[in-house]
Design a protein around this motif. Structure first.
Motif, mmCIF file in Angstrom:
data_model
loop_
_atom_site.group_PDB
_atom_site.id
_atom_site.type_symbol
_atom_site.label_atom_id
_atom_site.label_comp_id
_atom_site.label_asym_id
_atom_site.label_seq_id
_atom_site.Cartn_x
_atom_site.Cartn_y
_atom_site.Cartn_z
ATOM 1 N N ARG A 86 1.004 -0.959 -0.311
ATOM 2 C CA ARG A 86 -0.056 0.169 0.276
ATOM 3 C C ARG A 86 0.521 1.770 -0.023
ATOM 4 N NH1 ARG A 86 -4.146 -1.583 -1.512
ATOM 5 N NH2 ARG A 86 -5.351 -3.396 -0.346
ATOM 6 N N SER A 87 2.138 0.907 -0.538
ATOM 7 C CA SER A 87 3.261 2.375 -0.850
ATOM 8 C C SER A 87 2.596 3.189 -1.787
ATOM 9 C CB SER A 87 4.712 1.900 0.169
ATOM 10 O OG SER A 87 4.928 1.172 -1.351
ATOM 11 N N ILE A 88 1.660 2.913 -2.393
ATOM 12 C CA ILE A 88 2.034 3.764 -3.917
ATOM 13 C C ILE A 88 1.063 5.259 -3.234
ATOM 14 C CG2 ILE A 88 0.432 4.660 -6.233
ATOM 15 C CD1 ILE A 88 0.802 1.390 -7.037
ATOM 16 N N ASN A 89 1.845 6.193 -3.570
ATOM 17 C CA ASN A 89 1.295 7.470 -3.524
ATOM 18 C C ASN A 89 0.338 8.410 -4.675
ATOM 19 O OD1 ASN A 89 3.218 7.378 -1.599
ATOM 20 N ND2 ASN A 89 4.818 8.362 -2.140
ATOM 21 N N LEU A 90 -0.971 8.585 -4.214
ATOM 22 C CA LEU A 90 -1.751 8.926 -4.971
ATOM 23 C C LEU A 90 -1.874 10.531 -5.357
ATOM 24 C CD1 LEU A 90 -4.526 6.688 -4.564
ATOM 25 C CD2 LEU A 90 -2.670 6.314 -6.572
ATOM 26 N N LYS A 91 -2.262 11.276 -6.190
ATOM 27 C CA LYS A 91 -2.285 12.533 -6.276
ATOM 28 C C LYS A 91 -3.464 12.467 -7.199
ATOM 29 C CE LYS A 91 2.878 13.581 -7.364
ATOM 30 N NZ LYS A 91 3.468 12.884 -8.453
ATOM 31 N N MET A 92 -4.744 13.158 -6.149
ATOM 32 C CA MET A 92 -5.724 12.336 -6.496
ATOM 33 C C MET A 92 -6.713 14.005 -7.218
ATOM 34 S SD MET A 92 -6.959 10.032 -6.059
ATOM 35 C CE MET A 92 -9.065 10.231 -5.404
ATOM 36 N N ASP A 93 -6.750 14.145 -8.503
ATOM 37 C CA ASP A 93 -7.080 15.601 -8.976
ATOM 38 C C ASP A 93 -8.275 15.245 -9.974
ATOM 39 O OD1 ASP A 93 -7.222 18.206 -9.615
ATOM 40 O OD2 ASP A 93 -4.488 18.062 -10.705
ATOM 41 N N ARG A 94 -8.899 16.198 -10.424
ATOM 42 C CA ARG A 94 -10.064 16.090 -11.384
ATOM 43 C C ARG A 94 -8.969 16.026 -12.485
ATOM 44 N NH1 ARG A 94 -13.266 20.598 -14.025
ATOM 45 N NH2 ARG A 94 -15.475 20.185 -14.230
ATOM 46 N N VAL A 95 -9.705 14.510 -12.858
ATOM 47 C CA VAL A 95 -9.072 14.113 -14.207
ATOM 48 C C VAL A 95 -10.538 13.810 -15.336
ATOM 49 C CG1 VAL A 95 -8.259 11.827 -15.330
ATOM 50 C CG2 VAL A 95 -7.807 12.504 -13.309
ATOM 51 N N SER A 96 -10.216 14.360 -16.710
ATOM 52 C CA SER A 96 -11.036 14.660 -17.905
ATOM 53 C C SER A 96 -11.405 13.344 -18.569
ATOM 54 C CB SER A 96 -10.523 15.666 -19.062
ATOM 55 O OG SER A 96 -11.463 15.936 -20.060
ATOM 56 N N LEU A 97 -12.051 13.009 -18.770
ATOM 57 C CA LEU A 97 -12.585 11.343 -18.995
ATOM 58 C C LEU A 97 -12.340 11.479 -20.955
ATOM 59 C CD1 LEU A 97 -15.423 10.414 -17.732
ATOM 60 C CD2 LEU A 97 -13.407 9.183 -16.936
ATOM 61 N N LYS A 98 -12.467 12.735 -21.286
ATOM 62 C CA LYS A 98 -12.205 12.606 -22.722
ATOM 63 C C LYS A 98 -10.772 12.175 -23.213
ATOM 64 C CE LYS A 98 -13.386 15.882 -26.447
ATOM 65 N NZ LYS A 98 -13.080 14.942 -27.139
ATOM 66 N N SER A 99 -9.791 13.472 -22.165
ATOM 67 C CA SER A 99 -8.882 13.441 -22.648
ATOM 68 C C SER A 99 -8.339 12.227 -22.585
ATOM 69 C CB SER A 99 -7.793 14.233 -21.111
ATOM 70 O OG SER A 99 -6.139 14.955 -21.569
ATOM 71 N N VAL A 100 -8.221 11.256 -20.881
ATOM 72 C CA VAL A 100 -7.970 10.062 -21.300
ATOM 73 C C VAL A 100 -8.172 8.831 -22.346
ATOM 74 C CG1 VAL A 100 -7.751 8.105 -19.437
ATOM 75 C CG2 VAL A 100 -8.335 10.435 -18.667
ATOM 76 N N ILE A 101 -9.515 8.689 -22.377
ATOM 77 C CA ILE A 101 -10.171 8.505 -23.309
ATOM 78 C C ILE A 101 -9.412 8.416 -24.948
ATOM 79 C CG2 ILE A 101 -12.294 7.281 -24.749
ATOM 80 C CD1 ILE A 101 -14.024 7.622 -21.661
ATOM 81 N N ASP A 102 -9.803 9.698 -25.311
ATOM 82 C CA ASP A 102 -8.997 9.488 -26.356
ATOM 83 C C ASP A 102 -7.816 9.327 -26.403
ATOM 84 O OD1 ASP A 102 -11.859 10.787 -27.505
ATOM 85 O OD2 ASP A 102 -10.790 13.279 -27.422
ATOM 86 N N LYS A 103 -6.462 9.539 -25.536
ATOM 87 C CA LYS A 103 -5.725 9.155 -25.725
ATOM 88 C C LYS A 103 -5.315 7.553 -25.470
ATOM 89 C CE LYS A 103 -1.332 9.465 -22.123
ATOM 90 N NZ LYS A 103 -0.715 10.209 -21.298
ATOM 91 N N LEU A 104 -6.550 7.332 -24.800
ATOM 92 C CA LEU A 104 -6.280 5.373 -24.571
ATOM 93 C C LEU A 104 -6.609 4.724 -25.532
ATOM 94 C CD1 LEU A 104 -7.462 4.742 -21.160
ATOM 95 C CD2 LEU A 104 -5.388 4.372 -22.118
ATOM 96 N N VAL A 105 -7.639 5.323 -26.999
ATOM 97 C CA VAL A 105 -8.027 5.131 -28.221
ATOM 98 C C VAL A 105 -6.328 5.268 -29.326
ATOM 99 C CG1 VAL A 105 -9.050 5.279 -29.741
ATOM 100 C CG2 VAL A 105 -10.032 5.445 -27.959
ATOM 101 N N ALA A 106 -5.569 6.567 -29.120
ATOM 102 C CA ALA A 106 -5.005 6.864 -30.017
ATOM 103 C C ALA A 106 -3.825 5.663 -29.895
ATOM 104 C CB ALA A 106 -4.648 8.450 -30.067
ATOM 105 N N LEU A 107 -3.348 5.331 -28.591
ATOM 106 C CA LEU A 107 -2.526 4.480 -28.256
ATOM 107 C C LEU A 107 -2.549 3.558 -28.207
ATOM 108 C CD1 LEU A 107 0.100 3.625 -26.573
ATOM 109 C CD2 LEU A 107 -1.181 3.113 -24.464
ATOM 110 N N HIS A 108 -4.284 2.062 -28.208
ATOM 111 C CA HIS A 108 -4.864 1.507 -28.637
ATOM 112 C C HIS A 108 -5.048 1.089 -29.676
ATOM 113 C CE1 HIS A 108 -3.828 -0.868 -25.185
ATOM 114 N NE2 HIS A 108 -4.354 0.578 -24.099
ATOM 115 N N GLN A 109 -5.073 1.970 -30.726
ATOM 116 C CA GLN A 109 -5.859 2.078 -32.532
ATOM 117 C C GLN A 109 -4.635 1.003 -32.838
ATOM 118 O OE1 GLN A 109 -8.569 3.594 -32.371
ATOM 119 N NE2 GLN A 109 -9.019 2.173 -34.249
#
Length: 164
Positions: A9-32
């Motif tokens: 349980r030593s992962i340091n998380l940086k909780m913030d407001r994350v855009s779903l559009k930004s993350v999903i667009d990036k992942l689609v491009a990565l896996h396309q």
């Protein structure tokens, strides 16, 4: 390294407001590229909004679901990604048109080294850790993961997170 860190349980998380559009667009491009090799279309609809998350860990978890959807989908099919707001929560879904998950094996999903009888469709490798890592990463961020298995086949893996 992530596996060892999750055990302690030593992962340091940086909780913030994350855009779903930004993350999903990036992942689609990565896996396309991989999807194109298998003539798999990645279709994204209704994916606006924000979640409270560690951006890197959330992207890693959702990326594992997208990767698995492409990996286990037959040639010439579609992977679908969408989101739904449910009160204060956001439900992120990744659906494939694969053979589905045998009912007797579903309890092994999200477990460490939980390999199933279903195999990737283009000789891709599988460690049996991907879904376990997804569960650990999302649970650390206060979210939940799961799967729906429609009787007609395919799988709908989902992540449920706090909206932001």
């Amino acid at each position: 390294l992530d596996t060892a860190a999750m055990d302690t349980r030593s992962i340091n998380l940086k909780m913030d407001r994350v855009s779903l559009k930004s993350v999903i667009d990036k992942l689609v491009a990565l896996h396309q590229v991989h999807a194109n090799k298998k003539d798999i279309r990645i279709e994204v609809t209704d994916y606006n909004g924000y979640v409270l998350a560690d951006a890197a860990r959330f992207e890693q978890a959702l990326g594992n679901l997208v990767s698995n959807a492409v990996k286990y989908s037959p040639l010439h099919t579609t992977v679908r990604i969408w989101t739904m707001a449910e009160g204060e929560r956001i439900h992120i879904c990744v659906a494939d048109e694969g053979p589905g998950i045998p009912a007797a094996e579903r309890s092994r999903l999200f477990t460490q080294f939980g390999k199933l009888s279903t195999r990737p469709t283009d000789n891709e490798s599988s460690t049996g850790l991907g879904l376990w890592i997804v569960k650990q990463m999302i649970n650390l961020q206060g979210g939940e993961v799961g799967v729906d298995c429609p009787p007609e086949g395919g799988s709908v893996f989902w992540i449920d997170m706090q909206g932001a």
